[in-house]
Design a protein around this motif. Structure first.
Motif, PDB file in Angstrom:
ATOM      1  N   LYS A   1     -17.102  40.610  24.471  1.00  0.00           N
ATOM      2  CA  LYS A   1     -18.113  40.770  23.424  1.00  0.00           C
ATOM      3  C   LYS A   1     -17.480  41.296  22.121  1.00  0.00           C
ATOM      4  CE  LYS A   1     -20.549  44.172  24.519  1.00  0.00           C
ATOM      5  NZ  LYS A   1     -19.822  45.115  23.651  1.00  0.00           N
TER       6      LYS A   1
ATOM      7  N   ASN B   1     -16.755  32.675  26.944  1.00  0.00           N
ATOM      8  CA  ASN B   1     -15.392  33.163  26.747  1.00  0.00           C
ATOM      9  C   ASN B   1     -14.582  32.880  28.015  1.00  0.00           C
ATOM     10  OD1 ASN B   1     -13.220  34.472  25.536  1.00  0.00           O
ATOM     11  ND2 ASN B   1     -13.875  36.504  26.211  1.00  0.00           N
ATOM     12  N   MET B   2     -13.286  32.780  27.849  1.00  0.00           N
ATOM     13  CA  MET B   2     -12.364  32.524  28.977  1.00  0.00           C
ATOM     14  C   MET B   2     -12.759  31.230  29.698  1.00  0.00           C
ATOM     15  SD  MET B   2     -11.814  36.375  30.336  1.00  0.00           S
ATOM     16  CE  MET B   2     -12.053  37.778  29.252  1.00  0.00           C
TER      17      MET B   2
ATOM     18  N   GLU C   1      -6.669  33.095  25.743  1.00  0.00           N
ATOM     19  CA  GLU C   1      -5.602  32.893  24.764  1.00  0.00           C
ATOM     20  C   GLU C   1      -4.823  34.207  24.642  1.00  0.00           C
ATOM     21  OE1 GLU C   1      -4.412  30.144  22.815  1.00  0.00           O
ATOM     22  OE2 GLU C   1      -3.022  31.823  22.631  1.00  0.00           O
ATOM     23  N   PRO C   2      -3.711  34.326  25.374  1.00  0.00           N
ATOM     24  CA  PRO C   2      -2.976  35.596  25.368  1.00  0.00           C
ATOM     25  C   PRO C   2      -2.620  36.070  23.964  1.00  0.00           C
ATOM     26  CG  PRO C   2      -2.111  34.139  27.055  1.00  0.00           C
ATOM     27  CD  PRO C   2      -3.101  33.340  26.272  1.00  0.00           C
TER      28      PRO C   2
ATOM     29  N   ASP D   1     -21.571  49.921  20.381  1.00  0.00           N
ATOM     30  CA  ASP D   1     -21.086  50.242  21.729  1.00  0.00           C
ATOM     31  C   ASP D   1     -20.506  51.663  21.645  1.00  0.00           C
ATOM     32  OD1 ASP D   1     -20.275  50.139  24.302  1.00  0.00           O
ATOM     33  OD2 ASP D   1     -19.077  48.318  24.127  1.00  0.00           O
TER      34      ASP D   1
ATOM     35  N   GLY E   1     -16.994  43.907  29.489  1.00  0.00           N
ATOM     36  CA  GLY E   1     -15.690  43.311  29.745  1.00  0.00           C
ATOM     37  C   GLY E   1     -15.618  41.797  29.649  1.00  0.00           C
TER      38      GLY E   1
HETATM   39  N1  LIG Z   1     -10.381  34.739  25.329  1.00  0.00           N
HETATM   40  C1  LIG Z   1      -9.575  35.775  25.544  1.00  0.00           C
HETATM   41  N2  LIG Z   1      -8.229  35.577  25.677  1.00  0.00           N
HETATM   42  C2  LIG Z   1      -7.409  36.617  25.908  1.00  0.00           C
HETATM   43  N3  LIG Z   1      -7.819  37.899  26.025  1.00  0.00           N
HETATM   44  C3  LIG Z   1      -9.128  38.151  25.914  1.00  0.00           C
HETATM   45  C4  LIG Z   1     -10.082  37.116  25.666  1.00  0.00           C
HETATM   46  N4  LIG Z   1     -11.308  37.672  25.595  1.00  0.00           N
HETATM   47  C5  LIG Z   1     -11.142  38.988  25.775  1.00  0.00           C
HETATM   48  N5  LIG Z   1      -9.845  39.293  25.979  1.00  0.00           N
HETATM   49  C6  LIG Z   1      -9.289  40.627  26.210  1.00  0.00           C
HETATM   50  O1  LIG Z   1     -10.057  41.219  27.264  1.00  0.00           O
HETATM   51  C7  LIG Z   1     -10.294  42.593  26.986  1.00  0.00           C
HETATM   52  C8  LIG Z   1     -11.815  42.872  26.991  1.00  0.00           C
HETATM   53  O2  LIG Z   1     -12.389  42.210  25.882  1.00  0.00           O
HETATM   54  P1  LIG Z   1     -13.509  42.919  24.981  1.00  0.00           P
HETATM   55  O3  LIG Z   1     -13.145  44.344  24.674  1.00  0.00           O
HETATM   56  O4  LIG Z   1     -13.784  42.021  23.836  1.00  0.00           O
HETATM   57  O5  LIG Z   1     -14.716  42.891  26.025  1.00  0.00           O
HETATM   58  P2  LIG Z   1     -16.157  43.584  25.905  1.00  0.00           P
HETATM   59  O6  LIG Z   1     -17.118  42.666  26.550  1.00  0.00           O
HETATM   60  O7  LIG Z   1     -16.433  43.975  24.500  1.00  0.00           O
HETATM   61  O8  LIG Z   1     -15.939  44.862  26.788  1.00  0.00           O
HETATM   62  P3  LIG Z   1     -16.822  46.199  26.759  1.00  0.00           P
HETATM   63  O9  LIG Z   1     -18.184  45.804  27.171  1.00  0.00           O
HETATM   64  O10 LIG Z   1     -16.122  47.063  27.754  1.00  0.00           O
HETATM   65  O11 LIG Z   1     -16.751  46.718  25.345  1.00  0.00           O
HETATM   66  C9  LIG Z   1      -9.618  42.909  25.664  1.00  0.00           C
HETATM   67  O12 LIG Z   1      -8.345  43.456  25.913  1.00  0.00           O
HETATM   68  C10 LIG Z   1      -9.480  41.544  25.000  1.00  0.00           C
HETATM   69  O13 LIG Z   1      -8.374  41.477  24.124  1.00  0.00           O
END
Ligand SMILES: Nc1ncnc2c1ncn2[C@@H]1O[C@H](COP(=O)(O)OP(=O)(O)OP(=O)(O)O)[C@@H](O)[C@H]1O
Length: 275
Positions: free
Chosen positions: A50, A206-207, A245-246, A74, A47
């Motif tokens: 990635k 990130n974020m 970044e929404p 994944d 989450g």
């Molecule tokens: N910088 C960002 N700005 C806005 N939204 C984001 C940002 N980074 C991630 N998100 C949102 O957060 C959610 C989780 O991101 P993502 O699926 O890339 O995470 P992940 O680490 O791959 O999760 P998982 O391990 O569960 O696969 C998604 O809906 C994504 O669009």
């Protein structure tokens, strides 16, 4: 020595006094695949963004004119097809499974592209999950690829280990968030890369911040970034930050992710190019 010994230790599982080299766990690629660089994108936990970073790196390299692909390792939480709005199942020919292709030409394979319904849960045990990743490497006819990005399962467990041992990973990009960065979870991910002797090419926070659309000021919602200091502690000099970044999340929902504006991860793109 086995009575059937052919003196090729790389293809033999017998541990005998004659063994000259350790048995390689690498899986051969599909004979029709010519993949130049394989980059794993990992995180200490789920989450943290990635999949978004994997997708953004692929778009960044595709925009620079390279043939790019994503192997979604994944297996139980595949997000890549959703980011690129890919639906339906992939098919195959005598040469292997044909990957799906995005609007701009990025080749993709993911569990969600082989399931009957994308909402079907993947309730497979570890060895099967690892086996699927290996098949994504060996049974998919990837063709010519300059950069393949592997969206790793989160964490440092059984399946990530299988991926690192089975695929010829050239380097790792670690994705983290400001809160996670100072925790031991990232350190575990970095240490795993060290144990496997795979170089870390960069860390993406990130974020990292949010730019207010009204006052245009940068706000460090989770506190001032410690990315540089923490990365240095691990001996890593290449870092990048991504804002909250929404519009990026909205683009994922609308199927327009490949059209995102900005050069967020360009510095890492140059690192991959060796510039
Ligand atoms: N910088 C960002 N700005 C806005 N939204 C984001 C940002 N980074 C991630 N998100 C949102 O957060 C959610 C989780 O991101 P993502 O699926 O890339 O995470 P992940 O680490 O791959 O999760 P998982 O391990 O569960 O696969 C998604 O809906 C994504 O669009």
């Amino acid at each position: 020595m086995s009575e059937n010994c052919n003196h090729d230790c790389s293809s033999c599982g017998t541990t005998c006094g004659e063994r000259k080299e350790s048995q390689s766990l690498r899986v051969p690629a599909n004979p029709n695949s010519h993949i130049k660089k394989v980059i794993a994108v990992m995180s200490g936990k789920g989450g943290v963004g990635k999949s978004l970073v994997t997708s953004m790196m692929a778009v960044t390299m595709q925009r620079r004119g390279y043939k790019t692909a994503i192997l979604d390792a994944d297996i139980t939480g595949p997000s890549i097809p959703k980011v690129f709005h890919l639906q339906g199942k992939v098919s195959g020919t005598d040469l292997g499974i044909t990957p799906a292709t995005t609007k701009s030409g990025i080749k993709i394979i993911s569990t969600n592209l082989i399931l009957d319904n994308e909402t079907d849960p993947v309730v497979w045990r570890g060895p099967i999950l690892g086996g699927v990743v290996k098949q994504f490497w060996s049974d998919v006819n990837w063709g010519e690829v300059d950069y393949m990005f592997v969206d790793m399962p989160p964490g440092t467990g059984d399946v990530p280990l299988t991926v690192y041992q089975s695929l010829p990973i050239d380097g790792i990009i670690v994705v983290t968030t400001p809160q996670e960065l100072v925790s031991m979870i990232v350190e575990k991910a970095v240490n795993m890369a060290g144990l496997l002797s795979i170089p870390i090419l960069g860390i993406v926070e990130n974020m990292s911040y949010f730019v207010c659309p009204n006052c245009k000021e940068k706000h460090h919602i989770f506190g001032q970034s410690k990315l540089k200091e923490e990365a240095e502690r691990y001996g890593i000099t290449n870092t990048a930050t991504l804002p909250i970044e929404p519009s990026l999340a909205q683009r994922c929902d609308a199927g327009t992710f490949e059209d995102f504006e900005g050069d967020f991860l360009n510095s890492l793109g140059s690192i991959l190019e060796g510039k």
